[in-house]
Enzyme design. Sequence first.
Site, PDB file in Angstrom:
ATOM      1  N   CYS A 109      66.313  45.214  73.785  1.00 41.57           N
ATOM      2  CA  CYS A 109      67.233  44.329  74.498  1.00 41.57           C
ATOM      3  C   CYS A 109      68.615  44.979  74.572  1.00 41.57           C
ATOM      4  O   CYS A 109      69.268  44.946  75.612  1.00 41.57           O
ATOM      5  CB  CYS A 109      67.306  42.970  73.806  1.00 41.57           C
ATOM      6  SG  CYS A 109      68.435  41.838  74.634  1.00 41.57           S
ATOM      7  N   CYS A 205      65.362  35.498  70.394  1.00 46.54           N
ATOM      8  CA  CYS A 205      65.824  34.359  71.199  1.00 46.54           C
ATOM      9  C   CYS A 205      64.678  33.550  71.789  1.00 46.54           C
ATOM     10  O   CYS A 205      64.626  32.346  71.673  1.00 46.54           O
ATOM     11  CB  CYS A 205      66.732  34.836  72.310  1.00 46.54           C
ATOM     12  SG  CYS A 205      66.548  33.940  73.844  1.00 46.54           S
TER      13      CYS A 205
END
Length: 375
Positions: A109, A205
């Site tokens: 990410c 997340c």
Amino acid sequence: MKKKVIIGLSGGVDSSVAAYLLLKDGYDVEAVFMRNWDSATNQDLKGNPTTFDEMCEQEKDYQDALEVAHKLGIKLHKVDFIDDYWDRVFSYFLSEYKKNRTPNPDVLCNNEIKFKAFVDYAQKFNPDYIAMGHYAQVDLTKDYPMLLRAFDHNKDQTYFLSQLKEEQLKKVIFPIGHLDKKEVRKIALEQGLATATKKDSTGICFIGERHFNAFLSNYLPAQPGQMKRLDGTYVKDHRGLMNYTIGQRKGLGIGGSKEEIGAWYVVGKDLKTNTLYVEPDFNHPHLFSDEALITDVIWRGPKFDGQMTAKFRYRQKDNDVTIQWVDDETIRVFYPQKVRAITPGQVCAFYQNEVCLGSGFIQEAYMDKKLRQYS
Ligand SMILES: Nc1ncnc2c1ncn2[C@@H]1O[C@H](COP(=O)(O)OP(=O)(O)OP(=O)(O)O)[C@@H](O)[C@H]1O
């Protein structure tokens, strides 16, 4: 003329304080909030909605980011990287799990989203710098940008940033890298920022930690098999190899008394026979290795063979290691003191004192020159 900085504002306390500090230092600051996961269209492979919509708190985070931006008097832009995240991070995450490896989506990410898609998007504002609220430091005064551990070693995030290339770090500021978390919270409280007492985010997340296995089963069909001891004794059935990680104790559903006596640990996986090997010994010799092969290495600064330290997983203490380059992107790493539960798919990050030199992905681990069986 003020220098312009675009900061990633996540709706958490760290980036809120980072934005405040940039303003205090006299920068012209604008913020960007990104959405990487579309909880409204969370779907499994057959297109059915999954049951995890409630886990993603992105909308709430956006409201918090808005409130902070308003308080600081800075503009907040909102951008979606949902497709990029799916293509460049989530599909890799799934493909690694399919291979029964244990990937680290946070590293990807950073590489693919925060320091690529985000940076590309930010160019339209003509920034001099990009800022993030990571706990890390960057030294831009040397021949090449050096990534340094955060002042607060307990919060240090260089492990997750270790795959960034020199050019990705060239124009980066980490405004809170020289502070410890307590100070960050104190500043947030003093400045009356809405995120001052907000809980730190944990886990990935799009999953959250609690329902990890169930989440995964939405995307990858489970393939139950047998759990055995290394001598072949059948213990019970398992839910699918991808649900287990080398060295893991929790979730096996055997032994695991509170006093730790009788706790069982995953010591190996045999993909060919779909067997999970378990032993009731935290320090079982099968868990240890003294050499590993690291591939897809990203390195900052000159490459050299020799001594340094390495982390084979986040939050692990530094291990003394010696490295030997095999080719431009591959390293052999030696640690005769032996390290427990080195896990293929995880990142191995290399350090010299405070400098994070680079990292790569763990392919294989060896013991006494032999490939660790069922690793
Ligand atoms: N949704 C987002 N939009 C914009 N920037 C983000 C977002 N998520 C993370 N970032 C940036 O990446 C940094 C590190 O993210 P991480 O997920 O590790 O959060 P953190 O350390 O809990 O920080 P914070 O308290 O700011 O959320 C954040 O401080 C922020 O600058």
